[in-house]
Design a protein around this motif. Sequence first.
Motif, mmCIF file in Angstrom:
data_model
loop_
_atom_site.group_PDB
_atom_site.id
_atom_site.type_symbol
_atom_site.label_atom_id
_atom_site.label_comp_id
_atom_site.label_asym_id
_atom_site.label_seq_id
_atom_site.Cartn_x
_atom_site.Cartn_y
_atom_site.Cartn_z
ATOM 1 N N GLN A 386 9.392 -2.752 5.637
ATOM 2 C CA GLN A 386 8.783 -3.248 7.047
ATOM 3 C C GLN A 386 7.779 -2.117 7.686
ATOM 4 O O GLN A 386 7.965 -1.017 7.465
ATOM 5 C CB GLN A 386 9.772 -3.349 7.956
ATOM 6 N N TYR A 387 6.678 -2.657 8.040
ATOM 7 C CA TYR A 387 5.518 -1.733 8.744
ATOM 8 C C TYR A 387 5.604 -1.915 10.243
ATOM 9 O O TYR A 387 5.520 -3.248 10.631
ATOM 10 C CB TYR A 387 4.396 -1.881 7.996
ATOM 11 N N THR A 413 5.375 3.991 7.067
ATOM 12 C CA THR A 413 5.926 2.683 7.539
ATOM 13 C C THR A 413 5.253 2.440 8.787
ATOM 14 O O THR A 413 5.346 1.449 9.474
ATOM 15 C CB THR A 413 7.171 2.647 7.372
ATOM 16 N N ASN A 416 1.047 2.375 8.520
ATOM 17 C CA ASN A 416 -0.003 1.493 7.736
ATOM 18 C C ASN A 416 0.841 -0.020 8.289
ATOM 19 O O ASN A 416 1.786 -0.191 8.874
ATOM 20 C CB ASN A 416 0.254 1.628 6.327
ATOM 21 N N ASP A 417 -0.100 -1.126 7.699
ATOM 22 C CA ASP A 417 0.425 -2.482 7.930
ATOM 23 C C ASP A 417 0.708 -2.731 6.322
ATOM 24 O O ASP A 417 1.210 -4.030 6.229
ATOM 25 C CB ASP A 417 -0.419 -3.175 8.487
ATOM 26 N N LYS A 418 0.621 -1.932 5.558
ATOM 27 C CA LYS A 418 1.117 -2.505 3.881
ATOM 28 C C LYS A 418 1.350 -1.275 3.162
ATOM 29 O O LYS A 418 1.071 0.104 3.687
ATOM 30 C CB LYS A 418 0.215 -3.196 3.361
ATOM 31 N N ARG A 424 2.942 2.181 -3.726
ATOM 32 C CA ARG A 424 3.037 1.207 -4.661
ATOM 33 C C ARG A 424 3.268 1.641 -5.970
ATOM 34 O O ARG A 424 4.157 1.094 -6.821
ATOM 35 C CB ARG A 424 2.035 0.213 -4.473
#
Length: 807
Positions: A386-387, A413, A416-418, A424
């Motif tokens: 979750q961000y 987290t 950022n929002d992703k 990744r």
Amino acid sequence: MKLSLRILLSVFFIANLIYAQSSYPSYYAQNIFGLTSPGAMKYGLYGYDNPALLTTMHQPDIYFTWNDRVGTWSEFNHWGLFAAVPNFGFTVINQKAKGYSVADWKLSAGFGGEAFSLGLGVGWSSGDVDIYQRSTLFTVGTLYRPLRYLSIGLIGNLPTSGYSEGAVDVGIRPFGNEKLTLFGDYVFRKNRNPKDIKWSAGVAVEPVDGFRITGRYFDTDIFNIGLQLSFGNVGFTTQTNYDKEGNHSFNTYGLRVGAYDRHPFRVFSEDKNYVKINMYGGVNYQRFKFFDDSNTLIDLLEQIEAAKNDETISGIAINTSGMSVNREMIWELREALKEFKSTGKKVIIYIDRVGMDEFHFASVADKIVMDPFGDLMLQGYMLGRQYYKGTLEKLGVGFNELRYFKYKSARETYANDKMSEADREQWQEIVDDWYYEARKDICEGRKVTYEEFDDIIDNVVYVTPDNALKLGLVDTLARWDAIGDIVEELEGDDKGLVNPGSLAEFKLPEDNYWGNKPQIAVIYAIGVCAMDEGIRARTLVKYVENAVENKNIKAIILRVDSPGGGALASDFIAAALKKGKGKKPIIVSQGFVAGSGGYWLSMYGDTIVSAPATITGSIGVIGAFFYNKSFKEKLGVSTDFVKRGEHADLSYGMLLPFIGRLPDRDLNEDELAKIETVIKDHYKEFVNKVAESRNKSFGEIEEVAQGRVWSGKDALDNGLVDVLGGLSTAINLAVDLSGLEDEEYDIVQYPPKPWFNFGQFLPSFLGIEGMIFKDDPIIEELKFRLENNGYPMPIMPMSDMDLLIEE
């Protein structure tokens, strides 16, 4: 009080009995039913002779014995009943002659450990007390076993009238086990009758388990020969006594019922059983001392190993209903079951509602039993976070991510929002490793191809019981209560279902080993790396230091399950382990998470053991700074201050209830530059320490650092760990490296668990289960963040307040 001082005082006390004043039966009269001197074999006469021996009892036991010294063997003119539970004993001895009889009663208690114990007994009589000149008797005993080869007992009998006496008995085991024991004893007593026995000596031999032969000679030229035969929970004894001319004098007979004993007939048993294991609930590292019946990892591993080595066990049946176990522990237990199966024994696993992890575990079985109304969800694996960037903006809380290394994503987290591309990349590789490991094991266990497995994951997902049977994922549909019939079907014969506690490994007496066994210490470093929470480094370091200095501890295993935290707490433990290197083997066993500060804890181990599913590495440092943007103003709160020092107001701000202080302002450029320098210096020191501990260059570690997380499998390839395995692998390594291969040893676990889990016990006890007796994890996380606001930390994303959502 030191042990040597205790022994000295005991000897002094016993010696003084010589000059004290026996109308009660003398030491040898009391010992007439014994095959040897008290401490030489088993637990003597259950505390009647030496009450300190009651500390060696392992299960409740009853022994009835009689002799034909007066009359015939069937007249029971002289008999004794000895009963005991661990630490406590009760005895009654009855004798009659010429129309008179007396019963001598005794209660005894013993306390202490394997190397030294004390005991007290009180005896009284009933019947023709005056004719037999009885009085109340107090008995004091000590038992000292400093080595597996030597046993020394000191006994004092103090009647309230007549003469007192002291006795010493010594046992010697040339081979350090029960196979051969030499023994002797001597009695001190004032105004002794010349015909009284002063000493005896003899030998006890146990050529095969539970078959014991004894011989004992007394200084009055009489002697006896005894035989004891065990059948597990039942045993028989006979002894023939001879006078000084070598003529038969009388016989003694005995029957024992209760405690499980070694016996020579186990290997011939045709009744093979299945061990049933219930996996309901989680698997913990340790359990509380009371009101806690949860499974622990080390207990489950020991149960599987004990079942593997037990000749009376032909299989294991496991109920996974309600099972909740993390991915790494599942792999460890699965590997233990694979080893169990290598002996030709069978595994049956029952499932009802399971996902990928539980089915991965079950796939090791020879037969998977699925509930007819069960669910099988095979979705694959994912990791998500979750961000809170948008949340913080709405609240008016500012956040500054102090990140200088590509993969060190612990704070993104909030920033950022992703996912960042670096984050990744690293987590995708972790997920891929988990998937490929599970696919390999499941396809091997269920005899399906990789293509078939991938198709089930991508196109089927939810597998009904009937379809699971059709696809070959399970073998039969039934409830757990039908497991007995399924075992019979698999084995072609009816088998009993027994609990793990009935295995010989957990029932056998420990009289085959005198004194303290050498030990392997398992020390748990679980949770966030902090001084007074999580791993509790301030306290944990004492257990590490004591284990290093304790000569009876031959090896140390540090079990790490931590996402990191503070460098101070991590280095507290790492430095203590580094000091211990070379003194004894130090093995690190990594659990599900051992990254960042968790890897810092690990790096000085002689050997680092990691499971394929372990998340490790993350060698990096990061910082973050929360501050007020408009949150305080939205609440109508204002602050003011005076200061001396340019940066004195850096951490000052609104005090949030239960959480901590939210600074009024962000870091300025000068402060940012200083913190950047500190973080990079911490990182350089971290990499240097890892390079030193792993015998690599700074550049070699730098290539796999930058905060990058790795699976245990990849960490083995890049040199961050040494061996793939679990806790049992670490224990086996510790045994080999410490030279204990041919010796018995004990596992000791630190830190000790508290007596109660008050957070669970009190609500249940009070009938208010709905109330919460522990802090909310989100609140705890915010508190932790604000307490360490602005500090550089070797920590992983695993400790973010959202943790990781796994499916």
